[in-house]
Scaffold this motif. Structure first.
Motif, PDB file in Angstrom:
ATOM      1  N   PHE A  65     -88.545 -32.359   1.070  1.00 15.93           N
ATOM      2  CA  PHE A  65     -88.101 -33.748   1.152  1.00 15.93           C
ATOM      3  C   PHE A  65     -89.203 -34.661   1.694  1.00 15.93           C
ATOM      4  O   PHE A  65     -89.429 -35.755   1.184  1.00 15.93           O
ATOM      5  N   VAL A  66     -89.851 -34.205   2.767  1.00 18.47           N
ATOM      6  CA  VAL A  66     -90.832 -35.058   3.448  1.00 18.47           C
ATOM      7  C   VAL A  66     -92.162 -35.078   2.710  1.00 18.47           C
ATOM      8  O   VAL A  66     -92.734 -36.148   2.466  1.00 18.47           O
ATOM      9  N   GLU A  67     -92.675 -33.898   2.332  1.00 14.77           N
ATOM     10  CA  GLU A  67     -94.046 -33.812   1.811  1.00 14.77           C
ATOM     11  C   GLU A  67     -94.136 -34.079   0.318  1.00 14.77           C
ATOM     12  O   GLU A  67     -95.131 -34.635  -0.157  1.00 14.77           O
ATOM     13  N   GLN A  68     -93.099 -33.716  -0.450  1.00  9.79           N
ATOM     14  CA  GLN A  68     -93.141 -33.928  -1.899  1.00  9.79           C
ATOM     15  C   GLN A  68     -92.333 -35.157  -2.317  1.00  9.79           C
ATOM     16  O   GLN A  68     -92.841 -36.034  -3.014  1.00  9.79           O
ATOM     17  N   ASP A  69     -91.085 -35.215  -1.885  1.00  2.00           N
ATOM     18  CA  ASP A  69     -90.224 -36.328  -2.299  1.00  2.00           C
ATOM     19  C   ASP A  69     -90.486 -37.589  -1.504  1.00  2.00           C
ATOM     20  O   ASP A  69     -90.128 -38.686  -1.943  1.00  2.00           O
ATOM     21  N   ILE A  90     -88.202 -30.553  12.425  1.00  2.08           N
ATOM     22  CA  ILE A  90     -87.711 -31.932  12.314  1.00  2.08           C
ATOM     23  C   ILE A  90     -88.513 -32.842  13.232  1.00  2.08           C
ATOM     24  O   ILE A  90     -88.947 -33.932  12.844  1.00  2.08           O
ATOM     25  N   GLU A  91     -88.741 -32.383  14.455  1.00  2.99           N
ATOM     26  CA  GLU A  91     -89.520 -33.180  15.412  1.00  2.99           C
ATOM     27  C   GLU A  91     -90.961 -33.323  14.948  1.00  2.99           C
ATOM     28  O   GLU A  91     -91.554 -34.411  15.025  1.00  2.99           O
ATOM     29  N   GLU A  92     -91.536 -32.244  14.439  1.00  3.27           N
ATOM     30  CA  GLU A  92     -92.935 -32.263  13.995  1.00  3.27           C
ATOM     31  C   GLU A  92     -93.167 -33.252  12.860  1.00  3.27           C
ATOM     32  O   GLU A  92     -94.125 -34.026  12.876  1.00  3.27           O
ATOM     33  N   LEU A  93     -92.263 -33.255  11.873  1.00  3.52           N
ATOM     34  CA  LEU A  93     -92.462 -34.106  10.700  1.00  3.52           C
ATOM     35  C   LEU A  93     -92.087 -35.562  10.963  1.00  3.52           C
ATOM     36  O   LEU A  93     -92.592 -36.455  10.296  1.00  3.52           O
ATOM     37  N   GLY A  94     -91.200 -35.792  11.912  1.00  3.65           N
ATOM     38  CA  GLY A  94     -90.947 -37.148  12.389  1.00  3.65           C
ATOM     39  C   GLY A  94     -90.025 -38.023  11.565  1.00  3.65           C
ATOM     40  O   GLY A  94     -89.717 -39.143  11.966  1.00  3.65           O
ATOM     41  N   VAL A  95     -89.562 -37.546  10.417  1.00  2.00           N
ATOM     42  CA  VAL A  95     -88.668 -38.346   9.579  1.00  2.00           C
ATOM     43  C   VAL A  95     -87.278 -38.356  10.212  1.00  2.00           C
ATOM     44  O   VAL A  95     -86.809 -37.325  10.699  1.00  2.00           O
ATOM     45  N   PRO A  96     -86.587 -39.486  10.225  1.00  3.95           N
ATOM     46  CA  PRO A  96     -85.230 -39.514  10.791  1.00  3.95           C
ATOM     47  C   PRO A  96     -84.316 -38.494  10.122  1.00  3.95           C
ATOM     48  O   PRO A  96     -84.281 -38.389   8.890  1.00  3.95           O
ATOM     49  N   PHE A  97     -83.605 -37.740  10.935  1.00  2.00           N
ATOM     50  CA  PHE A  97     -82.667 -36.714  10.453  1.00  2.00           C
ATOM     51  C   PHE A  97     -81.312 -37.028  11.064  1.00  2.00           C
ATOM     52  O   PHE A  97     -81.135 -36.951  12.281  1.00  2.00           O
TER      53      PHE A  97
END
Length: 253
Positions: A65-69, A90-97
């Motif tokens: 979701f984060v890296e491709q989409d 989830i914390e590492e990638l930083g996108v709201p979850f």
């Protein structure tokens, strides 16, 4: 410029697929927003992923979701164990979850700045469950049984603590196989404990096995659970109304 991309995580398949009803509702609500013109002229674009309530599958989908989409946010997660295991990512990638319907307090305690948890936690549901048990004037002691995973033990330990605080003795505490193995030994121990009611916490498939064993062994006390499964769902699985007539579940609004 003209869309907001949101990733939807759900167990669309597998033993916990009933939980995906919440995400299907979210999909419908996003569609209604689009029909009304979207958000500031932008249409919501959904990317769906089937996590099967499995931690490895969830983490792979989060990365996709984060890296491709390149989603703006992720909305989903129905199974506490999978979210807890994915929490560092989830914390590492930083996108709201934004969690949909998983209840373990460990999801949001300790907090992560981009992980949002609107669902009533296990402890909050247990408060209602214990109030219900205590409302039975015949109850002096209750048994607790919960699956041995983190989700089940979160409910189980909260139930023990809250029942004790309410002045209800704990007759026995039993661990259940989260994979739905043989429940007969645990059922027999509950029967021998002579409690008037039992708080039992399991996902749908192991709860089906438990209720089936309870019926065959003659455990006929009221059984109360959280919102991990419901009497109507268990009736559909078991096909025998007598196995769920004394089965109650909390439902969180």
């Amino acid at each position: 410029d003209d869309t907001i991309k949101i990733g939807i995580l759900a167990p669309y398949s597998g033993n916990a697929s009933v939980y995906s009803k919440a995400q299907r509702l979210a999909e419908t609500m996003y569609a209604e927003i689009n029909e009304q013109g979207g958000i500031n002229g932008r249409q919501i674009e959904l990317v769906l992923g089937d996590d099967n309530c499995d931690a490895a599958s969830m983490q792979g989908l989060i990365r996709k979701f984060v890296e491709q989409d390149q989603v703006f946010m992720i909305h989903g997660g129905s199974c506490s164990n999978a979210i807890i295991a994915s929490k560092p990512l989830i914390e590492e990638l930083g996108v709201p979850f934004l969690v949909v319907n998983a209840a373990s307090a460990t999801i949001s305690n300790p907090p992560v700045r981009n992980l949002f948890h609107p669902k009533p936690t296990a402890a909050e549901q247990v408060d209602a469950i214990v109030e219900f048990i205590a409302s039975n004037p015949d109850v002096t002691q209750a048994s607790v049984a919960a699956t041995s995973d983190e989700w089940g033990q979160g409910f189980g330990s909260a139930a023990e603590e809250t029942l004790t605080a309410k002045g209800i003795d704990i007759a026995t505490v039993e661990e259940l196989d989260p994979e739905g193995g043989d429940m007969t030994p645990a059922v027999r121990k509950l029967m021998n404990a002579d409690a008037e009611m039992a708080a039992v916490f399991a996902y749908p498939q192991p709860m089906t096995v438990f209720l089936g064993a309870a019926g065959s062994q003659g455990l006929n006390i009221p059984i109360v659970t959280g919102d991990g499964t419901r009497p109507d769902e268990q009736f559909e699985r078991l096909g025998d109304r007598s196995l769920v007539e004394n089965f109650f579940s909390a439902y969180s609004y």
